[in-house]
Enzyme design. Structure first.
Site, PDB file in Angstrom:
ATOM      1  N   SER A   6       0.816  -1.208   0.000  1.00 31.98           N
ATOM      2  CA  SER A   6       0.000   0.000   0.000  1.00 31.98           C
ATOM      3  C   SER A   6       0.855   1.266   0.000  1.00 31.98           C
ATOM      4  CB  SER A   6      -0.963  -0.053   1.194  1.00 31.98           C
ATOM      5  OG  SER A   6      -1.975   0.891   1.056  1.00 31.98           O
ATOM      6  N   ASP A  24      -5.662  -3.382  -2.657  1.00 34.39           N
ATOM      7  CA  ASP A  24      -4.642  -3.200  -1.620  1.00 34.39           C
ATOM      8  C   ASP A  24      -4.098  -4.520  -1.052  1.00 34.39           C
ATOM      9  OD1 ASP A  24      -3.193  -2.361   0.579  1.00 34.39           O
ATOM     10  OD2 ASP A  24      -4.649  -0.811   1.121  1.00 34.39           O
TER      11      ASP A  24
END
Lengths: 279, 304
Positions: free
Chosen positions: B39, B177
């Protein structure tokens, strides 16, 4: 001719200087850096006097009121400097010179107090508006109301309008303020139908958002409109609209220009959407 | 080998950047041998691999929400069947601005192995995008980055918080993510460290080590959601660290782990890290720097 050339060169020089100024980082600029260091020294001295930030708000309020009682000037300085420092960080600072100038043993305390004193400004993430997106859109609107309401000849008023809408905003972006709409409309007043051209100018007043996530839900806009059949029917109106995505509800008061008959209409926006889906 | 692991956490990545700067100053490390990020940590990892430390510092100090996301009308999105709340065009523009052909060339030439985590919606599996092929592992799929465009897409995937942002399509599959399966990306690390060597693993996590107690009674829908997200992130993080713990125990050579994390939740109101506030980011970056300084001074042989 020489003067014009000189003026032109000066202008180019000024523009270059301006560009250089805007791209230079605060911490690389001696004056700005000195300001950052000065803020760091001042605020860290004040937080040392104030004491250690506490996890409980009540304890911090107590520390602040103690300072206010013992040293009113110190309290006023702290409130002022903490606001000025936060503004400086938000608006000007884009480097680490402020943080680097803080003493290691006081740095966390300084930032915790700064966040505490300025938390109303940072409570909710500030996202750009999701409303009044740029470009052309289409709209269909149905409304009902009454005409000539201040006389004993009150009449039904109904309209169906199709609009071509254009919103002024930077290309591909939302958050515009102004929207122009124009299109054909059919008005029914009493038993008489009028085919008209309807034009409207809308101004976005505020957005309606869910702050916690945050997402946009809609907007409140105010508008003025002019509807004309070019012969018998000429009407102006003022209204307000709650737009929720492609839907909306509005309320307007209107006045027929020749007869000065007042009326009102409640409208439902059946759809307001772009010609092509936005990504 | 010197290994850098950078966790997810949105704007809280400022903490990791502060810690990273201190780490490089204290240890003198200029190039890591393996860099693994999830991320926001993937963005930091790629910037480190590309040698862009000043740039990544600027990004985590000067960005606002508008530089990352465009808010969209939720009703429009639901009606038009869009599976996300925000438009990520500004974030994509920023990634493209940094991850140029020259940056990708630097990463390719670098001795560092870069690993970026994402989760595939179709397979449900962890996918590690890497700058070179990885050792096979039953816990992840590996896609080797071959172009600048793929690097950009991999970074978009890794930093893409599901529901908030649009999934990224690569070769017909959608990715979100990596934090959905690995907040602290340890799997690719433990599977690709050569045996019989000493390793120093630096973990930059922007979430506290232990689960923070809740505050009061949760009555509002979004408060419950945010609290649940915090607990979920904590559970994923604990699993990630168990993977590393098992590796450390079974390793035949010394493995020093430096775990640098904040002492308390950096942003309890927005645990997903979607609050890019300059004052907060300045604060988090300084916290990261100070935590790293303390840990590296007090625990020269690792603190974990």
């Amino acid at each position: 001719m020489k003067n014009t050339l000189l003026l032109l060169l000066l202008c180019i020089g000024s523009i270059r200087e301006l560009t250089a100024q805007t791209t230079e980082k605060c911490c690389d600029n001696a004056i700005c850096r000195a300001k950052a260091v000065s803020y760091a020294n001042t605020i860290s001295a004040l937080t040392k006097t104030l004491g250690k930030y506490q996890p409980q708000d009540s304890a911090n309020e107590q520390l602040l009121s103690q300072l206010k009682q013992k040293n009113p000037q110190g309290y006023r300085d702290f409130v002022r400097v903490s606001r000025q420092t936060a503004t400086f960080i938000n608006d000007t600072l884009n480097g680490t010179c402020f943080a680097d100038a803080l003493p290691d043993d006081e740095a966390n305390n300084v930032f915790q107090w700064l966040v505490y004193m300025n938390r109303s400004g940072i409570a909710h993430p500030d996202f750009p508006s999701s409303e009044f997106c740029s470009g052309f859109e289409k709209r269909l609107e149905l409304s009902q109301g009454a005409a000539n309401i201040f006389s004993n000849q009150v009449a039904y008023l109904g309209t169906l309008r199709g609009y071509l809408s254009y919103t002024f905003a930077p290309p591909g972006q939302c958050g515009g303020r102004l929207r122009l709409m124009a299109g054909p409309a059919v008005f029914l007043r009493g038993n008489t139908f009028y085919t008209t051209l309807s034009t409207r100018l809308a101004v976005r007043v505020t957005d309606i958002s869910v702050k916690k996530i945050p997402v946009g839900v809609g907007n409140l806009n105010a508008y003025t409109e002019y509807n004309t059949s070019f012969v018998h029917f000429n009407q102006v109106a003022l209204g307000a609209e709650l737009q929720l995505g492609p839907f909306g509800i509005n309320l307007s008061v209107n006045n027929e220009l020749k007869s000065t008959r007042m009326g009102f209409a409640v409208g439902l926006v059946l759809f307001h959407q772009p010609f092509k889906k936005r990504s | 080998m010197n290994v850098l692991i950078t966790s997810g956490g949105g704007a809280k990545g400022a903490f990791s950047v502060g810690a990273l700067r201190q780490l490089m100053t204290t240890t003198g490390i200029r190039n890591f041998d393996l860099i693994s990020g999830t991320s926001t940590g993937a963005l930091i990892a790629a910037m480190v691999a590309a040698g862009k430390i000043p740039e990544v510092t600027d990004i985590y100090l000067s960005n606002s929400n508008a530089d990352i996301l465009n808010k969209q009308n939720a009703i429009d999105n639901i009606i038009n069947n869009k599976p996300y709340l925000y438009d990520t065009t500004p974030l994509e523009n920023q990634i493209r601005q940094q991850m140029t052909d020259a940056a990708w060339h630097t990463i390719q030439q670098s001795p560092a192995l870069l690993c970026l985590n994402a989760v595939c919606l179709q397979t449900g599996r962890l996918t590690v995008f890497s700058s070179r092929p990885l050792a096979a592992n039953p816990h992840y799929d590996n896609l080797v980055i071959s172009t600048t465009e793929m690097l950009v897409k991999a970074l978009q995937s890794s930093s893409n918080q599901a529901v908030f942002m649009p999934p990224v399509t690569i070769n017909g599959l959608q990715y979100v993510d990596g934090g959905n399966r690995e907040v602290i990306p340890t799997r690719a690390v433990v599977s690709n460290l050569p045996p019989q060597q000493e390793h120093r693993i630096y973990i930059l996590s922007n979430n506290p080590d232990a689960q923070q107690p809740g505050t009061g009674n949760y009555t509002a829908l979004l408060d419950v959601l945010m609290r649940a997200v915090t607990i979920f992130i904590q559970e994923v993080r604990e699993n990630d660290l168990e993977v590393l713990s098992a590796y450390k125990q079974s390793a035949s050579t010394p493995v020093k782990v430096y775990y640098i994390s904040p002492e308390a939740e950096l942003d309890p109101d927005f645990p997903t890290g979607l609050r890019f506030d300059r004052l907060l980011m300045q604060s988090w970056m300084k916290q990261g720097q100070l935590r790293a300084k303390t840990i590296l001074q007090q625990s020269p042989n690792g603190n974990w």
